[in-house]
Scaffold this active site. Sequence first.
Site, short mmCIF file in Angstrom:
data_model
loop_
_atom_site.label_atom_id
_atom_site.label_comp_id
_atom_site.label_asym_id
_atom_site.label_seq_id
_atom_site.Cartn_x
_atom_site.Cartn_y
_atom_site.Cartn_z
N ASP A 148 0.71 4.16 -7.02
CA ASP A 148 1.87 3.82 -6.20
C ASP A 148 2.97 3.21 -7.06
OD1 ASP A 148 0.14 1.65 -6.65
OD2 ASP A 148 0.63 0.67 -4.75
N LYS A 159 2.24 7.02 5.19
CA LYS A 159 3.56 7.60 5.43
C LYS A 159 3.52 9.05 4.97
CE LYS A 159 5.69 3.16 4.24
NZ LYS A 159 6.59 2.47 3.29
N ARG A 216 -0.82 1.24 5.38
CA ARG A 216 -0.05 2.22 6.14
C ARG A 216 -0.18 3.59 5.48
NH1 ARG A 216 2.92 -0.35 9.91
NH2 ARG A 216 3.79 1.62 10.59
#
Length: 249
Positions: A105, A15, A13
Site C-alpha cells: 500500500d 475500495k 476497508r
Amino acid sequence: MSNQIFFDFGNSRVKAWLCRHGEVLSRFNIPHQMAMEELIPALPADFKKAVDFIGVASVLDDDSNNAFARVAFMTWAVSPQWANSQKEFAGVYNGYADPRLLGVDRWVNVIAVSDRPCCCVVSCGTALAIDFVADRRHCGGFILPGYTMQLNALIHGTKRVRPDEGKTIELAPGVSTTEAVHRGIVIGLVGAVEKAISDFEKAEGRACSLVLTGGEAGKLGPHLSVSHDIIPELLLVGLQRYFGCAMST
C-alpha cells in the site's frame, strides 16, 4: 483492454474502481469485515459484468488473498494480478534495504506521487504511514497507530477513560474526557506529520509538498499548518499506474 477492476484491500476497508481505458466508471468503498465469498454479492451491478483485467493491492493475509483469487475467477473468469513491492518501478526507487518488506500500500502510494519533485504522502488509515519521495526515490518513512487504533488502545488499556463519540473541530485543551481524548489523538498525529516534514525539508534543503489519503485524512487536514492536497483514493490512482492502465494526461 476494455473494462478493468482495481481493488485496494486495506486493513479495515475495501475500495474498488471499475475502469475503461483509464476512465473511472464506478466506485465501491465499504468496511472490510466480510468473507471474500460475501464480497461479490455486495458489489454494484456494474462491477459484475465481464472484465478483462483485475489488479489488486492487498495488505491482507495469504488465506484472504487466495480466497479472493478463487471467487474472482469464478465470477469473471479472470485471475487477479497482484501488485508487489520491488526495488524499482518505472524509474521509481524503493528506499528499503529489502524492498519486499515495504508494504505494498505504501509502495503504490509512492508510485502515485512520484512525479512530484519532493513529496510527503501520509496514509491516514488503521495505521498512519508517513512516506517521503524525492526525485522519484522513496526516502523512507514512519508508521504509527492511526486515530481509531489509538482511541481503542485508550479504551481497552485503561479503566476509566471512556470517551463518547466525538467530533474534533478545534484543538484547544479539552474540558471533558471526550474532548481531551479526541483532541489529544489528533494533535499527536498532526504534530508527528509536521515534525517529520520539517525535518525532511531541512535535510533536503527544499520545500516538500504534502498529500493526505485514507479514511481519516479529514480528521487531520483541517488542523495542519502545512498546505496539502487530500486525495482519498490515491492508492487506486497508483494502482492504475502500476499496471500501466492510467489515461495519458
